[in-house]
Design an enzyme around this catalytic site. Sequence first.
Site, PDB file in Angstrom:
ATOM      1  CE1 TYR A 398      -4.437   1.254   0.547  1.00  0.00           C
ATOM      2  CE2 TYR A 398      -3.142   3.061   1.460  1.00  0.00           C
ATOM      3  CZ  TYR A 398      -4.337   2.570   0.960  1.00  0.00           C
ATOM      4  OH  TYR A 398      -5.421   3.399   0.862  1.00  0.00           O
ATOM      5  CE1 TYR A 402       0.443   8.180  -1.190  1.00  0.00           C
ATOM      6  CE2 TYR A 402       0.196   5.858  -0.641  1.00  0.00           C
ATOM      7  CZ  TYR A 402      -0.357   7.063  -1.024  1.00  0.00           C
ATOM      8  OH  TYR A 402      -1.711   7.154  -1.247  1.00  0.00           O
TER       9      TYR A 402
END
Length: 569
Positions: A398, A402
């Site tokens: 997830y 990032y």
Amino acid sequence: PETTNNRGSGGILSNHSLVSSGPQWPLVGHKFDTNDTFAAQEESVADKITKGIGTRECAKFRANIFGKHPDLAIDLARKYSQIAKNYDYIHANLDLLKLESLIQKSDLNLSWDKDQITVFCNNAASSCRKLINTFPTDIAKNYCFAFITKYDIALLPPDDLKISDLNRFMCSKWWYRKISILRKRSLDTVRRNLNIVSSKNQPYVSDYSVHLRKKQKDTNRRYLESNFIQNEQGQSYSLYDIAQRSVSNPEVRRAELMTRISGFEEVATLVGDIGLFITINTPSRMHATIKNTGKPNPKFDGTNPKQAHQYLCHIWTLIRAELHRKGIQPYGFRIVEPHHDGTPHWHLLVFVDPEHKCELSRIVRHYSLLDSPNEKGAKDARVKIVEIDPAKGSAAGYVAKYISKSIDGYGIDEDLDGNNAKSSATRIEAWASLYGIRQFQQIGGPSVSLWRELRRLRQETDEELEPFREAADSGDWAAFVILMGGPTAKRADRKLQLWKEKRESIDIETGEIINRPLTFYGDKASDTLVGIKLADRGIRTRCHVWNTLDSQQNDNPEVYAPYYSHAPP
């Protein structure tokens, strides 16, 4: 002012200092960016853009500012013209004055080139030296404080200043470091306030700052490649080779972060904790530009990215204190990213007991909405909390995008705005470096420094230490966390601790060990890391004595310069 009267601006402007009260410096652009001819062209174009706006006094006022900051003149002129069109020239004058205050600090012009900044720093250090040598220490502290703070350099109160601080004030190199940081941040902040930094123009950070960061990294690389160290066994390495083996290398940094995140997730699965992905944004008043249009945000209050990050740090401090009072101990990672206009926001991947999910969410929402809670869209945009569903994917997966987007863009084609991921990563890294923002921060868990020190031990150790060494050497962060007492154990209760000793070096010619109790400026030197401690037993992980080799005579291994012992191999 609410008046739209177009009869002269003298009444408004006479209340402000329009020009520097210090010495007048020659009009020179940045030598590494432009030249005098280009600067003169910019000034001329700026005058044309604003021609006919306001009075003759306004024209002189503008020309003075455009002349002092030629590299920004065109953009300042465009913003001036826009405000004059939307409001009136009085508002435009005041806005221009406000923008100039970011780059004109008393008699210091942050638009000066390197040579002019150097002259200023030498003069400033000399002025402080005269004050310190002329007056008693207590009085000199007050005078130096007043002198330095007018340049927006933050200092402790005069009563808290030490002799080492006075030594810094008399050092031109200290001044140059401080002014260089202030200069780069101020020039980028002005460009951000001019709406140059935005999704419609230059995302995350200005092209100018990206250019400076690239030059800095190139300079650092050349220095590292041309300097070598050697140990007592004759082994020598370039500083660049050493840096490539550390987390200074983006690939190593990314791999270690993903290893630690995956390890925390394994521990959470083992103990039954759940993962939450939290995003915290700043209030709209801290955003300079509207993303969809690229137009100025009418609510913007001038907050720069560093101040916005400090705001988020304060909110997190309040959240942690409340969680501590409630006995809630999350663990995981914090990731800081810039919005399109350079305003930071936080992503937090935390693991927590399922029983504490609702209370943790309530606390995070409460403190994230303390500022401007009633503004439109605040409840939805200011904070977002998503529970990670293992059936849809792992927590590490997830946040992988990032992590990658903020380091080197590995494995990503485009960012969320459709920009090239590698280019965006370069800009984000430049943004973080410029404003001194730590991009990744571990929450809870054992010290990563202990983990790295254990990875230095290449041979098997005794039965008590070997499980720790093996977990670190094999890259098993989950096993290491469990061996250290779990993700929420207190630092004092952990089985391993860092081992530090007083800083010292060795004279190569005489073999004498030299203690170094003070730093260059006279502060007490911090202890240097030499290994790890297990109970009352110390295990050295840094056993070699390293010395710098003369970069001009690297082919001669007999040429040494003393260097601190226990330097990293």
